[in-house]
Design a protein around this motif. Sequence first.
Motif, PDB file in Angstrom:
ATOM      1  N   GLN A 189      -4.723   4.394  11.768  1.00 53.00           N
ATOM      2  CA  GLN A 189      -5.252   4.570  10.316  1.00 53.00           C
ATOM      3  C   GLN A 189      -5.900   3.270   9.910  1.00 53.00           C
ATOM      4  O   GLN A 189      -5.747   2.661  10.536  1.00 53.00           O
ATOM      5  CB  GLN A 189      -3.599   4.259   9.671  1.00 53.00           C
ATOM      6  CG  GLN A 189      -3.048   4.752   8.434  1.00 53.00           C
ATOM      7  CD  GLN A 189      -1.797   4.191   7.878  1.00 53.00           C
ATOM      8  OE1 GLN A 189      -1.269   3.140   8.294  1.00 53.00           O
ATOM      9  NE2 GLN A 189      -0.839   5.393   7.734  1.00 53.00           N
ATOM     10  N   LYS A 190      -6.575   3.751   9.043  1.00 49.67           N
ATOM     11  CA  LYS A 190      -7.952   3.055   8.661  1.00 49.67           C
ATOM     12  C   LYS A 190      -7.600   2.293   7.014  1.00 49.67           C
ATOM     13  O   LYS A 190      -7.257   3.256   5.828  1.00 49.67           O
ATOM     14  CB  LYS A 190      -8.941   3.844   8.876  1.00 49.67           C
ATOM     15  CG  LYS A 190      -8.914   3.836  10.347  1.00 49.67           C
ATOM     16  CD  LYS A 190     -10.683   5.010  10.344  1.00 49.67           C
ATOM     17  CE  LYS A 190     -10.396   6.520  10.014  1.00 49.67           C
ATOM     18  NZ  LYS A 190     -10.483   6.659  10.656  1.00 49.67           N
ATOM     19  N   VAL A 191      -7.820   1.012   6.626  1.00 51.02           N
ATOM     20  CA  VAL A 191      -7.991   0.647   4.987  1.00 51.02           C
ATOM     21  C   VAL A 191      -8.396   0.151   4.588  1.00 51.02           C
ATOM     22  O   VAL A 191      -9.724  -0.817   5.482  1.00 51.02           O
ATOM     23  CB  VAL A 191      -6.217   0.260   5.126  1.00 51.02           C
ATOM     24  CG1 VAL A 191      -6.148  -0.998   3.827  1.00 51.02           C
ATOM     25  CG2 VAL A 191      -4.586   1.056   5.740  1.00 51.02           C
TER      26      VAL A 191
ATOM     27  N   TRP B  87      -7.020  -0.850  -2.343  1.00 48.74           N
ATOM     28  CA  TRP B  87      -7.342  -1.030  -1.187  1.00 48.74           C
ATOM     29  C   TRP B  87      -7.680   0.784  -1.541  1.00 48.74           C
ATOM     30  O   TRP B  87      -6.662   1.070  -2.577  1.00 48.74           O
ATOM     31  CB  TRP B  87      -5.696  -1.365  -0.650  1.00 48.74           C
ATOM     32  CG  TRP B  87      -4.375  -1.337  -1.314  1.00 48.74           C
ATOM     33  CD1 TRP B  87      -3.797  -0.464  -1.390  1.00 48.74           C
ATOM     34  CD2 TRP B  87      -3.938  -2.766  -1.874  1.00 48.74           C
ATOM     35  NE1 TRP B  87      -2.393  -0.706  -2.178  1.00 48.74           N
ATOM     36  CE2 TRP B  87      -3.214  -2.035  -2.550  1.00 48.74           C
ATOM     37  CE3 TRP B  87      -4.127  -4.503  -1.449  1.00 48.74           C
ATOM     38  CZ2 TRP B  87      -1.244  -3.036  -2.637  1.00 48.74           C
ATOM     39  CZ3 TRP B  87      -2.913  -4.997  -2.522  1.00 48.74           C
ATOM     40  CH2 TRP B  87      -2.216  -4.714  -2.851  1.00 48.74           C
TER      41      TRP B  87
ATOM     42  N   PRO C 143      -2.663  -5.509   0.847  1.00 46.90           N
ATOM     43  CA  PRO C 143      -2.102  -3.844   0.972  1.00 46.90           C
ATOM     44  C   PRO C 143      -1.046  -4.295   2.127  1.00 46.90           C
ATOM     45  O   PRO C 143      -0.105  -2.929   2.070  1.00 46.90           O
ATOM     46  CB  PRO C 143      -3.304  -3.006   2.142  1.00 46.90           C
ATOM     47  CG  PRO C 143      -4.026  -4.404   2.521  1.00 46.90           C
ATOM     48  CD  PRO C 143      -4.364  -5.553   1.309  1.00 46.90           C
TER      49      PRO C 143
ATOM     50  N   TYR D 106      -6.520   3.818   1.364  1.00 46.41           N
ATOM     51  CA  TYR D 106      -6.860   4.433   2.829  1.00 46.41           C
ATOM     52  C   TYR D 106      -7.848   5.350   3.150  1.00 46.41           C
ATOM     53  O   TYR D 106      -8.170   5.892   2.356  1.00 46.41           O
ATOM     54  CB  TYR D 106      -5.743   5.355   2.722  1.00 46.41           C
ATOM     55  CG  TYR D 106      -4.398   5.144   3.351  1.00 46.41           C
ATOM     56  CD1 TYR D 106      -3.866   4.351   4.683  1.00 46.41           C
ATOM     57  CD2 TYR D 106      -3.355   4.940   2.899  1.00 46.41           C
ATOM     58  CE1 TYR D 106      -2.670   3.135   5.147  1.00 46.41           C
ATOM     59  CE2 TYR D 106      -1.787   4.463   2.581  1.00 46.41           C
ATOM     60  CZ  TYR D 106      -1.928   3.994   4.057  1.00 46.41           C
ATOM     61  OH  TYR D 106      -0.442   3.737   4.134  1.00 46.41           O
ATOM     62  N   THR D 107      -8.565   4.897   3.835  1.00 43.91           N
ATOM     63  CA  THR D 107      -9.614   6.009   4.274  1.00 43.91           C
ATOM     64  C   THR D 107      -9.189   8.076   4.382  1.00 43.91           C
ATOM     65  O   THR D 107      -7.537   7.695   5.474  1.00 43.91           O
ATOM     66  CB  THR D 107     -10.524   5.396   5.724  1.00 43.91           C
ATOM     67  OG1 THR D 107     -10.141   5.959   7.055  1.00 43.91           O
ATOM     68  CG2 THR D 107     -10.680   3.944   4.917  1.00 43.91           C
TER      69      THR D 107
ATOM     70  N   GLU E 291      -3.484  -2.786  10.872  1.00 46.34           N
ATOM     71  CA  GLU E 291      -3.944  -3.943   9.733  1.00 46.34           C
ATOM     72  C   GLU E 291      -4.375  -5.125  10.443  1.00 46.34           C
ATOM     73  O   GLU E 291      -4.818  -5.797  10.051  1.00 46.34           O
ATOM     74  CB  GLU E 291      -2.363  -4.737   9.834  1.00 46.34           C
ATOM     75  CG  GLU E 291      -1.408  -3.385   9.402  1.00 46.34           C
ATOM     76  CD  GLU E 291       0.537  -4.128   8.570  1.00 46.34           C
ATOM     77  OE1 GLU E 291       0.400  -5.301   9.451  1.00 46.34           O
ATOM     78  OE2 GLU E 291       0.260  -2.994   8.559  1.00 46.34           O
TER      79      GLU E 291
ATOM     80  N   HIS F  62     -10.242  -2.669   1.663  1.00 43.37           N
ATOM     81  CA  HIS F  62      -9.481  -4.053   0.777  1.00 43.37           C
ATOM     82  C   HIS F  62     -10.427  -5.064  -0.093  1.00 43.37           C
ATOM     83  O   HIS F  62     -11.652  -5.231   0.872  1.00 43.37           O
ATOM     84  CB  HIS F  62      -8.450  -4.597   1.744  1.00 43.37           C
ATOM     85  CG  HIS F  62      -7.693  -6.013   1.334  1.00 43.37           C
ATOM     86  ND1 HIS F  62      -7.237  -6.867   2.062  1.00 43.37           N
ATOM     87  CD2 HIS F  62      -7.528  -6.003  -0.016  1.00 43.37           C
ATOM     88  CE1 HIS F  62      -7.036  -8.432   1.005  1.00 43.37           C
ATOM     89  NE2 HIS F  62      -7.262  -7.476  -0.271  1.00 43.37           N
TER      90      HIS F  62
ATOM     91  N   ILE G 299       1.155  -0.957  -0.268  1.00 36.64           N
ATOM     92  CA  ILE G 299      -0.159  -0.058  -0.098  1.00 36.64           C
ATOM     93  C   ILE G 299       1.339   1.441   0.226  1.00 36.64           C
ATOM     94  O   ILE G 299       0.750   2.968  -0.638  1.00 36.64           O
ATOM     95  CB  ILE G 299      -0.967   0.150   0.801  1.00 36.64           C
ATOM     96  CG1 ILE G 299      -1.824   1.163   1.093  1.00 36.64           C
ATOM     97  CG2 ILE G 299      -0.677   0.009   2.661  1.00 36.64           C
ATOM     98  CD1 ILE G 299      -2.821   1.256   2.156  1.00 36.64           C
ATOM     99  N   ASP G 300       2.121   1.159   0.572  1.00 42.55           N
ATOM    100  CA  ASP G 300       3.123   2.383   1.006  1.00 42.55           C
ATOM    101  C   ASP G 300       3.917   2.062  -0.189  1.00 42.55           C
ATOM    102  O   ASP G 300       5.175   3.123  -0.296  1.00 42.55           O
ATOM    103  CB  ASP G 300       3.529   1.887   2.264  1.00 42.55           C
ATOM    104  CG  ASP G 300       2.351   2.361   3.196  1.00 42.55           C
ATOM    105  OD1 ASP G 300       1.813   3.040   2.776  1.00 42.55           O
ATOM    106  OD2 ASP G 300       2.404   1.820   4.134  1.00 42.55           O
TER     107      ASP G 300
ATOM    108  N   PHE H  75     -13.379   7.341   1.697  1.00 45.01           N
ATOM    109  CA  PHE H  75     -13.019   6.370   1.064  1.00 45.01           C
ATOM    110  C   PHE H  75     -13.698   6.611  -0.455  1.00 45.01           C
ATOM    111  O   PHE H  75     -14.888   6.317  -0.466  1.00 45.01           O
ATOM    112  CB  PHE H  75     -12.677   4.775   2.155  1.00 45.01           C
ATOM    113  CG  PHE H  75     -13.403   3.563   1.791  1.00 45.01           C
ATOM    114  CD1 PHE H  75     -14.271   3.189   0.495  1.00 45.01           C
ATOM    115  CD2 PHE H  75     -14.578   3.497   2.955  1.00 45.01           C
ATOM    116  CE1 PHE H  75     -15.499   2.667   0.500  1.00 45.01           C
ATOM    117  CE2 PHE H  75     -15.500   3.110   3.386  1.00 45.01           C
ATOM    118  CZ  PHE H  75     -16.062   2.280   2.271  1.00 45.01           C
TER     119      PHE H  75
END
Length: 536
Positions: A300-302, A313, A213, A315-316, A340, A304, A180-181, A322
């Motif tokens: 942090q919110k994700v 995926w 992610p 990030y919100t 995660e 997927h 994701i990064d 999102f």
Amino acid sequence: MSFVQILFAVSTLFCASALAAFGVTESSSAYVVDAGSSNSLSITISRSSCDITSILYRGEELQYKSQGTHLSSGLGTATVTSEIIEDQYAKITCNTATLTHYIVVRSGDSNVYMATHTTEEPEIGELRFIARIDAAKLPLEYPFGDVSTTAGSSSTVEGSDVFVVDGETRSKFYSSERFIDDKVHCVYRNGTDPVRACMVLPDPAYEASSGGPFFRDINTNNGGAFNALYFYMNSNHAQTEAFRQGLHGPYAMTFSRSVTPEIDSINMDFFSSLDIKDYVPSSGRGTVAGTLSSVDSAFQKVVHWYNDANQYWAYTASNGDFTSPRMRRGIYDMKAYQGEFVVATGSGIKVTAGQTTTQQIASNVGARNTIWQIGDWDGQPTGFRNADKQLRMHPSDSRMESWDGLTYTVGTSTLNDVPMAMIKSVNSMTIEFTLDSSQTGAATLRIGTTLAYSNGRPQAKVNSFTGPSPAAPAKIDSRGFTRGAYRGNGKVYDVAIPASTLVAGTNTITIDCISGNPAADFLGPSFILDAIELFQ
Ligand SMILES: *[C@@H]1O[C@H](CO)[C@@H](O)[C@H](O)[C@H]1NC(C)=O
């Protein structure tokens, strides 16, 4: 100056720098593709193997000469063809029985654009692109520096992939970044004549990869002779999901001087004009948008989305809003995460071309009567001892703090008094806490893990009560803890504590890693901690 004069001035300038023309030159053994760019780029591709055997950037040979730049460890034999499209795209297509690899050079820039279509997993069991750049020319690695520079190693720590250099443990695995990064990673040099070769991975580069992610894989490795620049599409490096086939990418290998390309500077929408197998342009895709609610703002919110063919995926925003990347049409499953840690799942999410599907998601983490909690339920070992180092060095590294002999006293200790991993025969941990008489009823001890190796799982002893020995967790292929990975299946273990086990006053819990497999120092059975909680 008139328009004609400007044109004349510009063409004079170009003549002065002896700009080569854009195009493909063909010999019996190779195609030579010239980008016709001001920072000149010319690559040579073998017509028998698809290997890139030469990368001339600004006239300088960057390709390592004893091995090529290629997919996996080379296709061996491929059918390789060349065409020019719209006078500005040189497209080299390499075909084998199970794979089609596209190498595209666009007139006027210094990038190599690629996409890889597979119908089967390559025999070596992983799918990667590896550029072998002459390490004498571009020795440095970005963004994590020399943690993955294994050149000049004095000894081997583990297998054939963790080494010691200048007293520090190093491995190609320590260059990894969560998908994701993982947008841009490079090999480079600084100085008066700086050059960077970077892998640039805009969405949807990872749509046919596997692992979600938070999967991470090898990105760069200066091993001495060559500095490897990778795009790992899939592998068994702490594999949690079946491999996907289909179209991987597009992805770009860029060449620049001192500037690292921004992810948004690379747009590969022109692939829609190149007749790429299974390519779906933005116009043929749809999105999912909505809000993920009831997650503490500290996380942090994700979100997927995935099915057998693809994964995406996003990030919100901090308020939970999102919008997904542009997804292929289809029906998707969904997981939402705080950090995660999975807090919601869904299925049957339909994505339609040209449309936005609305999806409202609420975290399903309910309130509990928590007596104490150590660490956050974020699916990561963050904050625990050595968690800040484990991504980039081996647990045996002298820079690590000691793993054993730790007692966490609820109320006074810091998270650094909890080791991020429990390893059979290497360490054990103790938790001490005080209760009052209203808290001595039945309770649950919840131990969250993120990754297990060699059947490692927790067994707890609560005062005089020995908790059950849980079944072995699902096996994950290949090492992780010692190679900078902490993400696996994220199994959570509950220990039911009978009433009257806990006492008013001081209580003691010890946790060990158990496994039927033999201990082998850090390479033996282990698990990585997410959080520990006692609740009623
Ligand atoms: C190379 O230059 C960049 C940009 O100035 C800098 O951020 C980076 O730290 C340098 N790398 C090394 C190893 O000095």
